[in-house]
Design a protein around this motif. Structure first.
Motif, PDB file in Angstrom:
ATOM      1  N   TRP A 107       0.839  -1.204   0.000  1.00  0.00           N
ATOM      2  CA  TRP A 107       0.000   0.000   0.000  1.00  0.00           C
ATOM      3  C   TRP A 107       0.865   1.241   0.000  1.00  0.00           C
ATOM      4  O   TRP A 107       1.984   1.237   0.517  1.00  0.00           O
TER       5      TRP A 107
ATOM      6  N   THR B 123      -3.714   3.444  -1.186  1.00  0.00           N
ATOM      7  CA  THR B 123      -3.850   2.805  -2.483  1.00  0.00           C
ATOM      8  C   THR B 123      -3.049   1.518  -2.450  1.00  0.00           C
ATOM      9  O   THR B 123      -1.922   1.533  -1.959  1.00  0.00           O
ATOM     10  N   PRO B 124      -3.555   0.421  -2.941  1.00  0.00           N
ATOM     11  CA  PRO B 124      -4.856   0.203  -3.565  1.00  0.00           C
ATOM     12  C   PRO B 124      -5.952   0.026  -2.513  1.00  0.00           C
ATOM     13  O   PRO B 124      -5.766   0.384  -1.348  1.00  0.00           O
ATOM     14  N   SER B 125      -7.044  -0.575  -2.941  1.00  0.00           N
ATOM     15  CA  SER B 125      -8.178  -0.792  -2.044  1.00  0.00           C
ATOM     16  C   SER B 125      -7.811  -1.779  -0.933  1.00  0.00           C
ATOM     17  O   SER B 125      -6.814  -2.489  -1.021  1.00  0.00           O
TER      18      SER B 125
ATOM     19  N   TRP C 197     -12.192   1.382  -0.355  1.00  0.00           N
ATOM     20  CA  TRP C 197     -11.092   2.314  -0.582  1.00  0.00           C
ATOM     21  C   TRP C 197     -11.103   3.332   0.544  1.00  0.00           C
ATOM     22  O   TRP C 197     -12.159   3.659   1.085  1.00  0.00           O
TER      23      TRP C 197
ATOM     24  N   ASN D 199      -6.129 -11.878  -7.358  1.00  0.00           N
ATOM     25  CA  ASN D 199      -5.594 -10.724  -6.645  1.00  0.00           C
ATOM     26  C   ASN D 199      -4.456 -11.141  -5.709  1.00  0.00           C
ATOM     27  O   ASN D 199      -3.416 -10.488  -5.646  1.00  0.00           O
TER      28      ASN D 199
END
Length: 133
Positions: free
Chosen positions: A54, A66-68, A81, A101
């Motif tokens: 992140w 960022t990211p979620s 988010w 992911n």
């Protein structure tokens, strides 16, 4: 617990024994953020700050990550988010999307370990005025 719609940044060296809802704890020395899951389930969520994980943006008042945040390992499997201090809900991922992911995250983390470089938080802070005491 009522789910928060905003997170207030608190800069600290270490996280408190019990986190408060609606607070995003930011540890610069440990390059890590922590908060209670925004769905209200009460689970602690830790987000390491690194180029492969992140990044944090702080505008002097609010923060963005960022990211979620995909809490795939928690029972709630919440996905959101954090943008300018506000919680923005995202869609649920399928099991296949979660697996994709996770694989992408493992690949990126492996690349970062092989080619370490200053993380986004370090670059952000290096632009701030520094006073030696």
């Amino acid at each position: 617990m009522t789910p928060p719609d905003t997170l207030r940044p608190v800069f600290t060296e270490t996280f408190p024994p019990t986190m408060d809802a609606g607070v995003l704890y930011i540890s610069i020395p440990y390059r890590t953020c922590g908060h209670l899951c925004c769905c209200g389930c009460g689970h602690e969520v830790v987000t390491p700050l690194s180029p492969a994980q992140w990044s944090l943006t702080y505008d002097g008042e609010n923060v963005s990550l960022t990211p979620s945040i995909g809490n795939w390992s928690l029972p709630c499997q919440s996905h959101y988010w954090i943008r300018n201090g506000r919680v923005r809900w995202s869609r649920r991922y399928s099991v296949a999307e979660i697996d994709q992911n996770r694989e992408r995250d493992r690949r990126l983390l492996g690349q970062d370990t092989e080619n370490p470089r200053p993380g986004p938080l370090v670059r952000l802070l290096s632009r701030l005025p520094y006073r030696r005491q």
